[in-house]
Enzyme design. Structure first.
Site, PDB file in Angstrom:
ATOM      1  N   GLY A  38     -17.362  -6.285   3.791  1.00 18.88           N
ATOM      2  CA  GLY A  38     -18.084  -5.025   3.804  1.00 18.88           C
ATOM      3  C   GLY A  38     -19.196  -5.003   4.837  1.00 18.88           C
ATOM      4  O   GLY A  38     -19.429  -5.967   5.579  1.00 18.88           O
ATOM      5  N   ASP A  53     -21.553 -12.787  -4.938  1.00 15.60           N
ATOM      6  CA  ASP A  53     -20.153 -12.940  -5.306  1.00 15.60           C
ATOM      7  C   ASP A  53     -19.930 -12.362  -6.699  1.00 15.60           C
ATOM      8  O   ASP A  53     -20.633 -12.726  -7.654  1.00 15.60           O
ATOM      9  CB  ASP A  53     -19.817 -14.432  -5.274  1.00 15.60           C
ATOM     10  CG  ASP A  53     -18.349 -14.728  -5.444  1.00 15.60           C
ATOM     11  OD1 ASP A  53     -17.629 -13.898  -6.030  1.00 15.60           O
ATOM     12  OD2 ASP A  53     -17.924 -15.814  -5.008  1.00 15.60           O
ATOM     13  N   TYR A 143      -0.396 -10.209  -2.910  1.00 14.92           N
ATOM     14  CA  TYR A 143      -1.457  -9.215  -3.086  1.00 14.92           C
ATOM     15  C   TYR A 143      -1.165  -8.325  -4.290  1.00 14.92           C
ATOM     16  O   TYR A 143      -2.004  -8.151  -5.181  1.00 14.92           O
ATOM     17  CB  TYR A 143      -1.589  -8.379  -1.811  1.00 14.92           C
ATOM     18  CG  TYR A 143      -2.392  -7.117  -1.992  1.00 14.92           C
ATOM     19  CD1 TYR A 143      -3.755  -7.164  -2.264  1.00 14.92           C
ATOM     20  CD2 TYR A 143      -1.788  -5.864  -1.881  1.00 14.92           C
ATOM     21  CE1 TYR A 143      -4.496  -5.997  -2.433  1.00 14.92           C
ATOM     22  CE2 TYR A 143      -2.514  -4.700  -2.040  1.00 14.92           C
ATOM     23  CZ  TYR A 143      -3.870  -4.778  -2.313  1.00 14.92           C
ATOM     24  OH  TYR A 143      -4.596  -3.621  -2.483  1.00 14.92           O
ATOM     25  N   LYS A 147      -3.075  -8.237  -8.184  1.00 12.49           N
ATOM     26  CA  LYS A 147      -3.604  -7.024  -8.814  1.00 12.49           C
ATOM     27  C   LYS A 147      -2.915  -6.751 -10.155  1.00 12.49           C
ATOM     28  O   LYS A 147      -3.559  -6.313 -11.119  1.00 12.49           O
ATOM     29  CB  LYS A 147      -3.408  -5.830  -7.880  1.00 12.49           C
ATOM     30  CG  LYS A 147      -4.273  -5.851  -6.634  1.00 12.49           C
ATOM     31  CD  LYS A 147      -5.676  -5.348  -6.919  1.00 12.49           C
ATOM     32  CE  LYS A 147      -6.433  -5.076  -5.634  1.00 12.49           C
ATOM     33  NZ  LYS A 147      -7.736  -4.435  -5.862  1.00 12.49           N
ATOM     34  N   PHE A 171      -2.041   4.540  -2.790  1.00 14.50           N
ATOM     35  CA  PHE A 171      -1.125   4.273  -1.689  1.00 14.50           C
ATOM     36  C   PHE A 171      -1.955   4.036  -0.414  1.00 14.50           C
ATOM     37  O   PHE A 171      -2.858   3.221  -0.434  1.00 14.50           O
ATOM     38  CB  PHE A 171      -0.094   5.397  -1.605  1.00 14.50           C
ATOM     39  CG  PHE A 171       0.921   5.308  -2.722  1.00 14.50           C
ATOM     40  CD1 PHE A 171       2.257   5.046  -2.462  1.00 14.50           C
ATOM     41  CD2 PHE A 171       0.543   5.435  -4.052  1.00 14.50           C
ATOM     42  CE1 PHE A 171       3.193   4.920  -3.495  1.00 14.50           C
ATOM     43  CE2 PHE A 171       1.459   5.319  -5.092  1.00 14.50           C
ATOM     44  CZ  PHE A 171       2.784   5.058  -4.801  1.00 14.50           C
ATOM     45  N   ASN A 172      -1.754   4.731   0.662  1.00 12.20           N
ATOM     46  CA  ASN A 172      -2.414   4.386   1.922  1.00 12.20           C
ATOM     47  C   ASN A 172      -3.749   5.103   2.061  1.00 12.20           C
ATOM     48  O   ASN A 172      -3.798   6.262   2.463  1.00 12.20           O
ATOM     49  CB  ASN A 172      -1.491   4.722   3.104  1.00 12.20           C
ATOM     50  CG  ASN A 172      -0.294   3.788   3.191  1.00 12.20           C
ATOM     51  OD1 ASN A 172       0.380   3.557   2.196  1.00 12.20           O
ATOM     52  ND2 ASN A 172      -0.048   3.242   4.353  1.00 12.20           N
ATOM     53  N   ASP A 284       9.240  -4.417   4.389  1.00  5.52           N
ATOM     54  CA  ASP A 284       8.739  -3.054   4.550  1.00  5.52           C
ATOM     55  C   ASP A 284       9.754  -2.055   3.992  1.00  5.52           C
ATOM     56  O   ASP A 284      10.815  -1.844   4.597  1.00  5.52           O
ATOM     57  CB  ASP A 284       8.495  -2.737   6.032  1.00  5.52           C
ATOM     58  CG  ASP A 284       7.096  -3.050   6.486  1.00  5.52           C
ATOM     59  OD1 ASP A 284       6.258  -3.379   5.626  1.00  5.52           O
ATOM     60  OD2 ASP A 284       6.818  -2.946   7.694  1.00  5.52           O
TER      61      ASP A 284
END
Length: 328
Positions: A38, A53, A143, A147, A171-172, A284
């Site tokens: 960040g 943290d 990843y 999650k 999504f994106n 993909d």
């Protein structure tokens, strides 16, 4: 009394936009961010900031003891799926183990409301599109699985400890506000990479695969403006307290191909944006498009910036004003 929320990862892309919205809506906000990914400049000046943290139990106990916290919004995570396949242990420590420490500290402090920044990567290869919340979850990368493990833990914490939570699978994420932008290092998202070409920071955009079963042969993805994501987090936060978990997909419900994104960027920037065609990348999917009907119907969420043009234009505006990102 003003509600006080702790936002982990509040100096990151989505977290910082959500913090800005929370403060506009009258919340008191504490941001906890290590600044590994960040930017301190992205944190709203009215937010309290703690650098550290979110997996540090001593620090968490101090934060919860200093001022009562009503809810936690958790954004702190590594986000690059390809990197998760090269360094899975690092991803499981950061994206699974640290949230477990955070949840444990919340329970000690009696904080029972939690909004989790999840991902559509928990679904894996789509069996159908648009993808709704009933779609099987079978991640194809570390990843997404990291999650998914947190989502499973949240369900158990709800059943055993009374945790009231929302998990938002989006999504994106894309776009920018006037104040805040997208500044990842390294950058892996398509729209900023394309605009890097228009800004002269790279020579061409790599196009991975042109033989997919789509109208123009390139992958189709669902892009959602970051300010619409922030609005969904606010709605989810306000909807907590009903006693049942809130699980929602977030997307525009329509997809755009890679070639369409490049064409829109060409029109907006006036730059030719050369393309270098590369082979497909493993894993993909051809099409990833969300169904957000559930959150629309239950919480009344409506994207304010659904068009690809508005998403690309807002990103281009911010990048022209901040040519070297937050280092400007």
């Amino acid at each position: 009394m003003t509600a006080h929320v702790l936002v982990t990862g509040g100096a990151g892309f989505i977290g910082s936009h959500t913090v800005d919205l929370l403060i506009r809506e009258g919340y008191a906000v504490t941001v906890l961010d290590s600044l590994e990914k960040g930017h301190r400049a992205a944190v709203h000046p009215e937010a309290a900031f703690v650098q550290g943290d979110c997996g540090d139990p001593v620090l968490l106990d101090m934060i919860f003891a200093e001022r009562p916290v009503d809810a936690v919004l958790h954004f702190a995570a590594y986000i690059e799926a390809g990197e998760s396949m090269r360094e899975p242990g690092r991803f499981f420590v950061n994206n699974t183990a640290r949230p477990m420490v955070l949840l444990d500290a919340m329970m000690r402090a009696g904080v029972k409301q939690f909004v989790f920044s999840s991902t559509a990567a928990t679904y894996g290869e789509p069996l159908y599109t648009p993808i709704d919340e009933k779609h099987p979850q079978s991640p194809t990368n570390a990843y997404g699985y990291a999650k998914l493990l947190v989502e499973g833990a949240l369900d158990w914490m709800h059943r055993l400890r009374g945790l009231d939570y929302a998990a938002l699978r989006y999504f994106n994420a894309s776009g920018c506000s006037e104040r805040l932008g997208e500044d990842h290092h390294p950058e892996t998202h398509l729209i900023p990479l394309i605009l890097d070409v228009a800004a002269g920071r790279r020579d061409a955009i790599k196009l991975f695969g042109t033989d997919y079963p789509t109208p123009d042969g390139t992958c189709i993805r669902d892009y959602i403006h970051v300010e619409d994501l922030a609005a969904a987090h606010l709605l989810a936060l306000r909807a907590l307290g009903k006693g049942t978990p809130l699980i929602y997909n977030l997307g525009n419900g329509q997809g755009y191909s890679v070639r369409q994104v490049i064409d829109v960027a060409r029109r907006i920037t006036g730059h030719p944006i050369p393309v270098e065609v590369e082979p497909r990348r493993a894993g993909d999917p051809a099409v990833l498009v969300a169904s957000s009907d559930k959150i629309r119907q239950e919480l009344g969420w409506e994207p304010r910036y659904p068009s690809l043009e508005s998403i690309v234009q807002s990103t281009w505006n911010w990048r022209r004003q901040h040519p070297v990102g937050y280092g400007a």
